[in-house]
Write an enzyme that holds these catalytic residues in place. Sequence first.
Site, PDB file in Angstrom:
ATOM      1  N   HIS A  38       1.501 -10.533  -0.954  1.00  0.00           N
ATOM      2  CA  HIS A  38       2.037  -9.294  -1.548  1.00  0.00           C
ATOM      3  C   HIS A  38       3.536  -9.134  -1.337  1.00  0.00           C
ATOM      4  O   HIS A  38       4.082  -9.404  -0.276  1.00  0.00           O
ATOM      5  CB  HIS A  38       1.268  -8.047  -1.108  1.00  0.00           C
ATOM      6  CG  HIS A  38       1.346  -7.692   0.345  1.00  0.00           C
ATOM      7  ND1 HIS A  38       2.349  -6.902   0.844  1.00  0.00           N
ATOM      8  CD2 HIS A  38       0.529  -7.980   1.387  1.00  0.00           C
ATOM      9  CE1 HIS A  38       2.137  -6.715   2.146  1.00  0.00           C
ATOM     10  NE2 HIS A  38       1.056  -7.362   2.507  1.00  0.00           N
ATOM     11  N   ASP A  56       4.852  -9.591   7.376  1.00  0.00           N
ATOM     12  CA  ASP A  56       3.930  -8.846   6.499  1.00  0.00           C
ATOM     13  C   ASP A  56       4.659  -8.347   5.265  1.00  0.00           C
ATOM     14  O   ASP A  56       5.254  -7.294   5.292  1.00  0.00           O
ATOM     15  CB  ASP A  56       3.310  -7.687   7.277  1.00  0.00           C
ATOM     16  CG  ASP A  56       2.235  -6.969   6.489  1.00  0.00           C
ATOM     17  OD1 ASP A  56       1.788  -7.495   5.455  1.00  0.00           O
ATOM     18  OD2 ASP A  56       1.834  -5.863   6.911  1.00  0.00           O
ATOM     19  N   GLU A  82       0.298  -3.620  -2.016  1.00  0.00           N
ATOM     20  CA  GLU A  82      -0.837  -3.822  -1.112  1.00  0.00           C
ATOM     21  C   GLU A  82      -0.871  -2.740  -0.048  1.00  0.00           C
ATOM     22  O   GLU A  82      -1.927  -2.257   0.332  1.00  0.00           O
ATOM     23  CB  GLU A  82      -0.729  -5.201  -0.437  1.00  0.00           C
ATOM     24  CG  GLU A  82      -1.997  -5.618   0.345  1.00  0.00           C
ATOM     25  CD  GLU A  82      -2.020  -5.169   1.799  1.00  0.00           C
ATOM     26  OE1 GLU A  82      -3.095  -5.246   2.428  1.00  0.00           O
ATOM     27  OE2 GLU A  82      -0.990  -4.711   2.321  1.00  0.00           O
ATOM     28  N   GLU A  83       0.308  -2.356   0.443  1.00  0.00           N
ATOM     29  CA  GLU A  83       0.361  -1.529   1.656  1.00  0.00           C
ATOM     30  C   GLU A  83      -0.117  -0.104   1.454  1.00  0.00           C
ATOM     31  O   GLU A  83      -0.706   0.489   2.350  1.00  0.00           O
ATOM     32  CB  GLU A  83       1.792  -1.500   2.220  1.00  0.00           C
ATOM     33  CG  GLU A  83       2.293  -2.843   2.725  1.00  0.00           C
ATOM     34  CD  GLU A  83       1.558  -3.353   3.971  1.00  0.00           C
ATOM     35  OE1 GLU A  83       0.596  -2.717   4.411  1.00  0.00           O
ATOM     36  OE2 GLU A  83       1.952  -4.410   4.475  1.00  0.00           O
ATOM     37  N   ASP A 135      -2.129 -13.259   4.016  1.00  0.00           N
ATOM     38  CA  ASP A 135      -1.531 -11.981   4.425  1.00  0.00           C
ATOM     39  C   ASP A 135      -1.842 -11.709   5.893  1.00  0.00           C
ATOM     40  O   ASP A 135      -2.289 -10.628   6.261  1.00  0.00           O
ATOM     41  CB  ASP A 135      -2.050 -10.854   3.512  1.00  0.00           C
ATOM     42  CG  ASP A 135      -1.408  -9.510   3.840  1.00  0.00           C
ATOM     43  OD1 ASP A 135      -0.350  -9.502   4.492  1.00  0.00           O
ATOM     44  OD2 ASP A 135      -1.978  -8.473   3.451  1.00  0.00           O
ATOM     45  N   HIS A 159       4.251  -3.861  10.700  1.00  0.00           N
ATOM     46  CA  HIS A 159       4.523  -2.486  10.229  1.00  0.00           C
ATOM     47  C   HIS A 159       5.599  -1.771  11.057  1.00  0.00           C
ATOM     48  O   HIS A 159       5.729  -0.551  10.963  1.00  0.00           O
ATOM     49  CB  HIS A 159       3.248  -1.621  10.221  1.00  0.00           C
ATOM     50  CG  HIS A 159       2.242  -2.030   9.183  1.00  0.00           C
ATOM     51  ND1 HIS A 159       1.170  -1.241   8.848  1.00  0.00           N
ATOM     52  CD2 HIS A 159       2.143  -3.133   8.400  1.00  0.00           C
ATOM     53  CE1 HIS A 159       0.443  -1.844   7.910  1.00  0.00           C
ATOM     54  NE2 HIS A 159       1.014  -3.003   7.634  1.00  0.00           N
TER      55      HIS A 159
END
Lengths: 470, 470
Positions: B277, B289, B323-324, B351, B421
């Site tokens: 992603h 990520d 995606e997130e 991922d 994140h």
Amino acid sequence: MRHAAALAAVASLAAAGTPSPPPASAPYADAAARIIGAELLDGRAYEILAHLTDRIGPRLSGSAGAEAAVEWTAERLRSYGLEAEEERVMVPRWVRGLEEAEILAPAPQRVPVTALGGSEPTPAAGVTAEVVEAVGIEGLQSLGADAVRGRIVLFNAPMTVRGMEGYGPAVAQRTRGASEAARLGAVAALVRSVGTLRARLLHTGAVSYQDAAPRIPAAAVTAEDADLIHRLLASGETVRLRLRLGCRTLPDAPSANVVADLRGRESPEEIVLIAAHLDSWDLGTGAVDDGAGVAMVMEAMRLLGELGLRPRRTIRGVLYMNEENGLRGAKAYAESHAAELPRHVAALETDSGAARPTGLSATVGPGGLERLGDIVRLLRPLGAESVAAGGGGADIGPLQAGSVPLIGLRLDTTRYFDWHHSAADTLDKVDPRELALGAAAVAVVAYTLAEMPETLPRPDPPSPAPARRP
Amino acid sequence: MRHAAALAAVASLAAAGTPSPPPASAPYADAAARIIGAELLDGRAYEILAHLTDRIGPRLSGSAGAEAAVEWTAERLRSYGLEAEEERVMVPRWVRGLEEAEILAPAPQRVPVTALGGSEPTPAAGVTAEVVEAVGIEGLQSLGADAVRGRIVLFNAPMTVRGMEGYGPAVAQRTRGASEAARLGAVAALVRSVGTLRARLLHTGAVSYQDAAPRIPAAAVTAEDADLIHRLLASGETVRLRLRLGCRTLPDAPSANVVADLRGRESPEEIVLIAAHLDSWDLGTGAVDDGAGVAMVMEAMRLLGELGLRPRRTIRGVLYMNEENGLRGAKAYAESHAAELPRHVAALETDSGAARPTGLSATVGPGGLERLGDIVRLLRPLGAESVAAGGGGADIGPLQAGSVPLIGLRLDTTRYFDWHHSAADTLDKVDPRELALGAAAVAVVAYTLAEMPETLPRPDPPSPAPARRP
């Protein structure tokens, strides 16, 4: 009961596992074993530290936190039955404001920044300029004024060695970089965070402006962003950046050192000083720098009192204010107690974190290191036994003018600079047992120095100033 | 020359160190060795990732960074000689604002916070209330409505197991906690950062509001501050806190999936999809990520083209958007390509970071795991050889409705959640060689699935949705 068993165990460990202590410290082995056993079984150092960090929090000089720390520590020391005074001192008052930076070219990206302590602000619109990279102050000099004039200098020498050894070489660009860059015409300084963890952490610390140089704004960037800017520059491109800092220096504020005496049994006018600093940087809660030291000093005082170990001389705990950005407390103590300094037989400082003690460093007269080598044998049950020449600590440094023997408590600093001066300097970084070892070490060394008939040879007053770690 | 030597070395390593591959994957061993050797010698995955992170930066859906990533990746894929399309999709657009929290009682202290993605703002004056602690959603239920009503709930279950295994149990309180708390009358939710590093790091991530519950503001606090609040509460005191969040949800914005085909030699209508992603959270630069996944997919496409390995079927790289915080790209692809799904013979997603590949996980029909076990032997030179049942990935999940076999690339996630994140998700967390191993793994598996005559058994469409990791 639990005490008695532990004391016996520690005493026998000390006796069995090591050669018999030589004469000078042998008479204090029993007291040392009692101190160590009691601290490990029922110490309060961590409880003190938890109050400082959880209940008081950041303690930058002049802040509400710093004042709360003065009041609480003085009161707590009095609750131990000690004579505790707040010795007033005016301190710098610097406050943070807006902190913002953005790479504008070649590829826009925000980067976190934090002002170095004492930095001037930028104009409200910020400072916008090309960035030039310097690998430390030596690297700056080799760039020359033409490369620096009108630019933002990024000081980008990494801290390559873990622990205290690596700090000295890395920190010069933080303290002196801004003024050196300003002399060559720079408009602002960015400094790679002096630290050893890769977690996008900002490490602040004092910038020291030199009188002759323009006072340009100075801020820390993370290791990650220093590397990012390096990569952009290394690709041959022009990097433009805007820096905005809203920090301000307010008028000096009243504050205090906290000074508590455990009066000596026979020669109360002779003083063994044990020291740490109450103030901290503002990003974290100052657990490892230097809440841990404060806890060790307070706990050593409490424990000696509770064990009834009142030595020949006075043990004086001094919790200094303003170590981080001015040393005002250190200077004020040396000045107002100048007449007493000939009777200060030693000063010990603990300001290297909260991890296990490894030994002592000292600035003493001829033969003094050998005598400390004898005393430090008492710390073998803690795993500490080295003695290094030189040093002492920033707060006790000014006492050298009075020829006071200076001793630094050495601790394992392998991880200290992961957190030092950053938001991550919080209580959880401290292992309660390791902190107890430090408190016990302070108590044992202080007690022995205050009890043994002989004193340490005094160093010459005009010797070079001990290494300062602002 | 350098290539040839390396290829021979890898091929002989593969042949010597492992039992001969069984018939099904044996014909692809030479191609696998060529892919692995070429990637390790002269791969470009890290260069792709460096562009995404250094030159584009954070890529939250709807942001300028996300759009720049769409444009740059599509163009770069075309430069490889591939057919690349931007397939438009509307995405949520959520932006951060003021983020501030302060413990007001029993001991005032600021605590860093960051809004969870999609959070509602607080009123401008903030939300001020007592804090009640819940150990996960189960802990919340056991508190009951009387304890929760009018309060701020701190969800404080720690992530106790490193890596992907530990994430699932810890993340439920972040995604679902706010709505569960709101049902019981809570006025805001704080969530202990889901992460495994102690560096006062804030880890954001999506909050998922349930329709029936009031939408209360939700923010992450650091592990350190969650522990601080825990200690204050554990001492029996009332903790009051003020939370201010200025985040906003703007109207949906146009964005795109990037879809690039390496057209098949014999059956171009049959598709092996490989996915990652493009979007990332906004605090870091999305290196682990999922910039790393994007780099692996793009690099696999480039490399197969460069090596002239054009397989029987089409290999389609899909760089999903959103995606997130919404999976809009995943849903849009599944919908607009619904007619093609019966001819999607497999979909592989990467991922899980940038560290070394360890194997595959898969949702496939009966006998499919055994077949993948055969294929994964080709990855032994990389150190990857496990095959686990279940999973695939969040973006390819919707393809299961079309019975597409789903495969997840498994990577070593021991340190992944140190940075995931958070602001610390930056390029330096990626080891170029480990990233190359991942790119090679994607290329080998994709090539083999696209070249071997037989296809994987298809899973049932209505089976339970694969684990989602928003």
